[in-house]
Scaffold this motif. Sequence first.
Motif, mmCIF file in Angstrom:
data_model
loop_
_atom_site.group_PDB
_atom_site.id
_atom_site.type_symbol
_atom_site.label_atom_id
_atom_site.label_comp_id
_atom_site.label_asym_id
_atom_site.label_seq_id
_atom_site.Cartn_x
_atom_site.Cartn_y
_atom_site.Cartn_z
ATOM 1 N N CYS A 244 6.698 4.029 10.881
ATOM 2 C CA CYS A 244 5.513 4.842 11.159
ATOM 3 C C CYS A 244 4.231 4.083 10.849
ATOM 4 N N PHE A 245 4.288 3.178 9.879
ATOM 5 C CA PHE A 245 3.140 2.308 9.611
ATOM 6 C C PHE A 245 2.982 1.262 10.720
ATOM 7 N N SER A 246 3.972 1.148 11.595
ATOM 8 C CA SER A 246 3.944 0.159 12.680
ATOM 9 C C SER A 246 3.754 0.802 14.050
ATOM 10 N N CYS A 247 3.439 2.104 14.079
ATOM 11 C CA CYS A 247 3.428 2.859 15.340
ATOM 12 C C CYS A 247 2.049 2.926 15.974
ATOM 13 N N PHE A 248 2.021 2.772 17.300
ATOM 14 C CA PHE A 248 0.793 2.917 18.082
ATOM 15 C C PHE A 248 1.040 3.844 19.269
ATOM 16 N N ASP A 249 1.909 4.824 19.044
ATOM 17 C CA ASP A 249 2.232 5.784 20.109
ATOM 18 C C ASP A 249 2.229 7.201 19.549
ATOM 19 N N VAL A 332 -3.900 0.780 2.978
ATOM 20 C CA VAL A 332 -4.966 -0.188 3.255
ATOM 21 C C VAL A 332 -5.418 -0.857 1.959
ATOM 22 N N LYS A 333 -5.586 -0.070 0.919
ATOM 23 C CA LYS A 333 -5.995 -0.649 -0.364
ATOM 24 C C LYS A 333 -4.955 -1.635 -0.872
ATOM 25 N N SER A 334 -3.680 -1.303 -0.707
ATOM 26 C CA SER A 334 -2.629 -2.205 -1.177
ATOM 27 C C SER A 334 -2.620 -3.517 -0.405
ATOM 28 N N LEU A 335 -3.098 -3.484 0.849
ATOM 29 C CA LEU A 335 -3.113 -4.687 1.686
ATOM 30 C C LEU A 335 -4.378 -5.513 1.507
ATOM 31 N N THR A 336 -5.440 -4.884 1.063
ATOM 32 C CA THR A 336 -6.740 -5.584 0.985
ATOM 33 C C THR A 336 -7.194 -5.863 -0.433
ATOM 34 N N ASP A 337 -6.555 -5.235 -1.415
ATOM 35 C CA ASP A 337 -6.973 -5.415 -2.806
ATOM 36 C C ASP A 337 -5.754 -5.731 -3.659
ATOM 37 N N PRO A 338 -5.559 -6.999 -4.030
ATOM 38 C CA PRO A 338 -4.371 -7.380 -4.804
ATOM 39 C C PRO A 338 -4.254 -6.646 -6.133
ATOM 40 N N SER A 339 -5.363 -6.141 -6.652
ATOM 41 C CA SER A 339 -5.322 -5.478 -7.956
ATOM 42 C C SER A 339 -5.085 -3.970 -7.848
ATOM 43 N N PHE A 340 -4.953 -3.451 -6.624
ATOM 44 C CA PHE A 340 -4.849 -2.003 -6.456
ATOM 45 C C PHE A 340 -3.519 -1.473 -6.970
ATOM 46 N N ASN A 381 -2.573 0.913 10.735
ATOM 47 C CA ASN A 381 -1.314 0.302 11.128
ATOM 48 C C ASN A 381 -1.488 -1.135 11.603
ATOM 49 N N LEU A 382 -2.658 -1.450 12.173
ATOM 50 C CA LEU A 382 -2.924 -2.841 12.559
ATOM 51 C C LEU A 382 -2.858 -3.752 11.338
ATOM 52 N N LEU A 383 -3.477 -3.325 10.238
ATOM 53 C CA LEU A 383 -3.432 -4.128 9.017
ATOM 54 C C LEU A 383 -1.994 -4.285 8.529
ATOM 55 N N PHE A 384 -1.214 -3.221 8.642
ATOM 56 C CA PHE A 384 0.176 -3.272 8.181
ATOM 57 C C PHE A 384 1.001 -4.254 9.014
ATOM 58 N N VAL A 385 0.923 -4.155 10.339
ATOM 59 C CA VAL A 385 1.770 -5.025 11.161
ATOM 60 C C VAL A 385 1.308 -6.478 11.083
ATOM 61 N N GLU A 386 0.013 -6.703 10.934
ATOM 62 C CA GLU A 386 -0.442 -8.086 10.775
ATOM 63 C C GLU A 386 0.088 -8.682 9.477
ATOM 64 N N ASP A 387 0.198 -7.850 8.448
ATOM 65 C CA ASP A 387 0.734 -8.329 7.174
ATOM 66 C C ASP A 387 2.240 -8.548 7.262
ATOM 67 N N ARG A 388 2.973 -7.621 7.884
ATOM 68 C CA ARG A 388 4.433 -7.689 7.897
ATOM 69 C C ARG A 388 4.981 -8.569 9.021
ATOM 70 N N MET A 389 4.323 -8.573 10.161
ATOM 71 C CA MET A 389 4.857 -9.278 11.331
ATOM 72 C C MET A 389 4.225 -10.643 11.567
ATOM 73 N N GLU A 411 -16.688 -3.659 11.116
ATOM 74 C CA GLU A 411 -16.360 -2.951 9.880
ATOM 75 C C GLU A 411 -15.010 -3.389 9.322
ATOM 76 N N MET A 412 -14.048 -3.635 10.221
ATOM 77 C CA MET A 412 -12.743 -4.081 9.760
ATOM 78 C C MET A 412 -12.807 -5.489 9.177
ATOM 79 N N ALA A 413 -13.629 -6.341 9.768
ATOM 80 C CA ALA A 413 -13.792 -7.692 9.229
ATOM 81 C C ALA A 413 -14.398 -7.640 7.829
ATOM 82 N N GLU A 414 -15.358 -6.756 7.653
ATOM 83 C CA GLU A 414 -15.970 -6.601 6.328
ATOM 84 C C GLU A 414 -14.966 -6.057 5.321
ATOM 85 N N LEU A 415 -14.148 -5.093 5.757
ATOM 86 C CA LEU A 415 -13.155 -4.486 4.866
ATOM 87 C C LEU A 415 -12.113 -5.496 4.408
ATOM 88 N N THR A 416 -11.731 -6.401 5.293
ATOM 89 C CA THR A 416 -10.635 -7.321 4.985
ATOM 90 C C THR A 416 -11.109 -8.671 4.451
#
Length: 439
Positions: A244-249, A332-340, A381-389, A411-416
């Motif tokens: 579900c974190f990988s879904c775009f449908d 998202v926090k877990s993917l962008t903030d190692p200390s989260f 989900n984009l952040l998730f699949v880029e991290d996992r795939m 905004e996404m570039a700033e977030l990541t």
Amino acid sequence: TDVGIASVTEACAFIGEGMSRAEALEAQTHGRARAYDASDLDEAHFGVHDEIVLARGHVAGAQWTGVATGTALAWLAAGKVDAVVVAGGADGFGAPEPRLCRTPDEVLAGRRVKPSLCPSLAVLDEVRADASLKRLLFTGVGCAVQALRSMNGGDPEAALGLDELYVLGTHCVDNSPTPEAARRFVSTLPGVGAERADDVLAYEFMADFRVHARLRAGDGEETVKLAYMTLPPSIGIPSIAPSCFSCFDYTNGLADLVVGYMGAPFSNDDEMTTAPLMVTVRNARGREMLETAVASGRVSILQRGGKGGRALPSTGDRRAITMKTVAGDSMVKSLTDPSFIAGDKGAPPFVGNILANIIAKALPTGIEFARYSIDYHYLRNLLFVEDRMGKRADRHVPAYARAIMDRYADEMAELTTPPPETPDEGDGLLGALRRLLRR
């Protein structure tokens, strides 16, 4: 199943070409591909469609009012199909399983959304083995429908020995990976807890920023409504399947007719059992299914919304709240903030309700809420699949999803982008002086 699938990579929505495979199948299924550009994202959001309407069902005991169940019942009763595939299972948190239904009672046993993943295609061996079965209605969520449509190089009818295949889809997002995970989730809801978890008949994440849970209560049922903020943040990620974190449908683009609630208005006076639902008519098969359900008296059309649902109720602007929601998401926090580290306690119910009321008033409503929900989930989900795939994410993510996400690129570039490291300014008086000057 062994039916029509030489390799799982030819059909699974999360392997090989992944979710982007569905785009190639849309023209084959609906007679045309999605039509969209940067100025008109209606079909990027909602898929190929003729119109979107608001409807209400008239089936007791359903998740909502029974639009999906009523449509399946009407299609079977009209003799349009020989059987219907539904996701069945015991009430509550029994493992869902696909069921091949030939009678109205069997279809009714599939009422209500199942809170965890269902192996919907496991029934297809039974379908192929039955020579008397030539016309089938398959009901399912987007990933199951994509796998079905992908069978046999996009010709599932030939693989299954069918003359006609109809697909009734539902919206779907963030299912639990197992019945046990779903039960653990509802056990954290204030007013439910572990002691009443098995009484939960249905629950949904609603546009009023609350989880609505319907529970058995004596001979009837009651509904408890818990603000999202009362949930412990740590429960979020384990309660959602990696698929579900990988879904775009979310909108089930390969079904003929789709039922869901994300774009339907929901007022303070509404309950799940009274609120309207959003129905997307994708093609002539879907239109005939809906018209048959209406003619049977099992479904009523409340309002026609035309293309993109633009004539339906809609207020607000999703863009600012979308990025705030993305930035606050635990995954998202877990993917962008190692200390989260997600907390184990939610807000007190009193505080949570105040926050939910404030946030709900700032949210878009109706069709704009649907766009907000799609945008948020696709960005997360984009952040998730880029991290996992890794690089495979480039193939997995459909072009329509990227068209939706393009407007959030800055905004996404700033977030990541990690914040710049602060130089070690030392301890003591000299360090304090440096920090003071930097301010």
